[in-house]
Structure formats: structure tokens, C-alpha cells
Scaffold this motif. Structure first.
Motif, PDB file in Angstrom:
ATOM      1  N   VAL A 105       0.842  -1.201   0.000  1.00  0.00           N
ATOM      2  CA  VAL A 105       0.000   0.000   0.000  1.00  0.00           C
ATOM      3  C   VAL A 105       0.878   1.252   0.000  1.00  0.00           C
ATOM      4  O   VAL A 105       0.645   2.186  -0.770  1.00  0.00           O
ATOM      5  CB  VAL A 105      -0.978  -0.004   1.194  1.00  0.00           C
ATOM      6  CG1 VAL A 105      -1.714   1.318   1.296  1.00  0.00           C
ATOM      7  CG2 VAL A 105      -1.969  -1.151   1.062  1.00  0.00           C
ATOM      8  N   ALA A 106       1.895   1.263   0.836  1.00  0.00           N
ATOM      9  CA  ALA A 106       2.813   2.407   0.875  1.00  0.00           C
ATOM     10  C   ALA A 106       3.533   2.564  -0.455  1.00  0.00           C
ATOM     11  O   ALA A 106       3.724   3.687  -0.941  1.00  0.00           O
ATOM     12  CB  ALA A 106       3.822   2.236   2.004  1.00  0.00           C
ATOM     13  N   GLU A 107       3.923   1.453  -1.061  1.00  0.00           N
ATOM     14  CA  GLU A 107       4.596   1.510  -2.361  1.00  0.00           C
ATOM     15  C   GLU A 107       3.664   2.058  -3.443  1.00  0.00           C
ATOM     16  O   GLU A 107       4.077   2.866  -4.278  1.00  0.00           O
ATOM     17  CB  GLU A 107       5.077   0.114  -2.748  1.00  0.00           C
ATOM     18  CG  GLU A 107       5.860   0.087  -4.029  1.00  0.00           C
ATOM     19  CD  GLU A 107       6.346  -1.296  -4.370  1.00  0.00           C
ATOM     20  OE1 GLU A 107       6.493  -1.562  -5.570  1.00  0.00           O
ATOM     21  OE2 GLU A 107       6.577  -2.099  -3.454  1.00  0.00           O
ATOM     22  N   ALA A 108       2.403   1.638  -3.421  1.00  0.00           N
ATOM     23  CA  ALA A 108       1.437   2.135  -4.403  1.00  0.00           C
ATOM     24  C   ALA A 108       1.215   3.638  -4.224  1.00  0.00           C
ATOM     25  O   ALA A 108       1.131   4.384  -5.208  1.00  0.00           O
ATOM     26  CB  ALA A 108       0.113   1.385  -4.262  1.00  0.00           C
ATOM     27  N   ARG A 109       1.138   4.086  -2.977  1.00  0.00           N
ATOM     28  CA  ARG A 109       0.973   5.524  -2.728  1.00  0.00           C
ATOM     29  C   ARG A 109       2.193   6.325  -3.182  1.00  0.00           C
ATOM     30  O   ARG A 109       2.048   7.408  -3.739  1.00  0.00           O
ATOM     31  CB  ARG A 109       0.738   5.771  -1.239  1.00  0.00           C
ATOM     32  CG  ARG A 109      -0.634   5.401  -0.788  1.00  0.00           C
ATOM     33  CD  ARG A 109      -0.836   5.814   0.645  1.00  0.00           C
ATOM     34  NE  ARG A 109      -2.100   5.329   1.126  1.00  0.00           N
ATOM     35  CZ  ARG A 109      -2.269   4.741   2.288  1.00  0.00           C
ATOM     36  NH1 ARG A 109      -1.243   4.564   3.102  1.00  0.00           N
ATOM     37  NH2 ARG A 109      -3.461   4.329   2.658  1.00  0.00           N
ATOM     38  N   ARG A 110       3.398   5.798  -2.938  1.00  0.00           N
ATOM     39  CA  ARG A 110       4.618   6.483  -3.393  1.00  0.00           C
ATOM     40  C   ARG A 110       4.647   6.586  -4.913  1.00  0.00           C
ATOM     41  O   ARG A 110       5.009   7.626  -5.463  1.00  0.00           O
ATOM     42  CB  ARG A 110       5.865   5.755  -2.897  1.00  0.00           C
ATOM     43  CG  ARG A 110       6.247   6.082  -1.485  1.00  0.00           C
ATOM     44  CD  ARG A 110       7.645   5.579  -1.145  1.00  0.00           C
ATOM     45  NE  ARG A 110       7.835   4.163  -1.394  1.00  0.00           N
ATOM     46  CZ  ARG A 110       7.592   3.195  -0.510  1.00  0.00           C
ATOM     47  NH1 ARG A 110       7.147   3.507   0.687  1.00  0.00           N
ATOM     48  NH2 ARG A 110       7.805   1.938  -0.822  1.00  0.00           N
TER      49      ARG A 110
END
Length: 186
Positions: A105-110
Motif C-alpha cells: 500500500v505504501a509503495e502504491a501511494r509512493r
């Protein structure tokens, strides 16, 4: 001098080849399902942009691919994760696959914020990019509260998710944004 690899180097190389192959297959699987979107949608692979990402060698589950989907529904940064045969649990920002927590999720947001910043800079106007996390594989996906500011779907549902936003931008604007995305400098 010998060009022969040590056993540890051989294992590392085989593992990297395996992860690269999974990455390619997962991206192609999700990408292939978007044919039904129509001509007004433009799919821009990360490798075609200056926004390409390196994959994390420490990730035990490996493959993530990604692309930008630009169309009447808006601009979406899609991160594709290969779940394989494993069950995926999503609870808010936490994603767990095969008992391991992963920061998808954090990677997708970045990826979405990086794409938004690059597109906004080149376009000269604020461009909103929605983060999407898509899982490929045959394992079940269970959600107990979706993460805020990130959409979650399987590769089979991805086309429906992208079109569910309605028509927020014109087809001409989508084509221009896709061209800008392809021309973004690294």
C-alpha cells in the motif's frame, strides 16, 4: 581466471531471474485484461516513463509491476503484486500474504505521488493520480477495511474499478496526459 559462479552467486542470479520473470508475467496478466477499456484509455508502462521503479531484492514474495492508466475516469498509478497461490489479507494499510506483512500500500501511494508530481510539473497544472493496488494470482483476497487513498482490486476486477469513477476528464485531456507521461524525463 575462472568465470564460474560460486554457489551463492548462482543462487542469487537464479532468484533474480525468477523474480524478474514473475514481474513480467504479473504485469502482462493485468495489462492484458484492460483491452475492454476502449480507445479513450491509454496504458503507459513504467518502463516507458522516467518514473520506472527498481524492485526490492529484500522482498521475499517478489514481483511487482506497474503502469499508469489514463482515461476518462482519471489518472491511475497501478501497482501489480503477484500473490501466486497465497491468500491475501488487507486490513487498512496492512497487507499480509502467506503470513508476511508487505508494504504494498505504501509503495502504491509512493508511485502515485511520484507520478502526480512529475505530471504536474510538466503539465503546469495540478494532476491528481489515484493509487491502485492490483493482485494477480489465484489465491483469495479478503479485505477488512480498505486503505484510505488507495484502491485495491484483483486483476480480474481492474477494468471495472478504473471505469467506475465515471467521466472526470475528456478523451483529449487523457491523450495529452498519456503523452506527457511517456515523455517524462527520469
Amino acid at each position: 581466471m575462472s568465470t564460474r559462479l560460486s554457489p551463492a552467486e548462482w543462487v542469487r542470479r537464479r532468484r533474480a531471474d525468477f523474480v524478474d520473470k514473475r514481474l513480467e508475467v504479473a504485469g502482462a496478466r493485468a495489462f492484458g485484461r484492460l483491452d475492454s477499456l476502449g480507445e479513450s484509455w491509454h496504458i503507459v508502462d513504467w518502463s516507458e516513463t522516467g518514473l520506472s521503479r527498481r524492485h526490492d531484492e529484500s522482498d521475499p514474495l517478489g514481483a511487482r509491476a506497474g503502469f499508469l492508466a489514463v482515461g476518462p475516469g482519471g489518472v491511475y498509478a497501478v501497482t501489480v503484486a503477484d500473490q501466486g497461490l497465497f491468500r491475501v489479507h488487507v486490513a487498512g494499510d496492512m497487507v499480509q500474504i502467506n503470513g508476511r506483512r508487505v508494504a504494498y500500500v505504501a509503495e502504491a501511494r509512493r508511485a502515485a505521488s511520484r507520478a502526480a508530481a512529475a505530471l504536474s510539473e510538466v503539465a503546469g497544472a495540478k494532476v491528481s493520480v489515484v493509487a491502485v493496488l492490483a493482485f494477480t494470482g489465484v489465491g483469495a483476497v479478503s479485505t477488512h477495511g480498505v486503505p484510505p487513498s488507495c484502491l485495491v482490486a484483483t486483476d480480474r476486477e481492474l477494468d471495472k474499478l478504473l471505469t467506475s469513477g465515471g467521466h472526470r476528464i475528456s478523451a483529449d485531456t487523457a491523450a495529452r496526459l498519456a503523452k506527457i507521461a511517456r515523455d517524462c524525463a527520469p
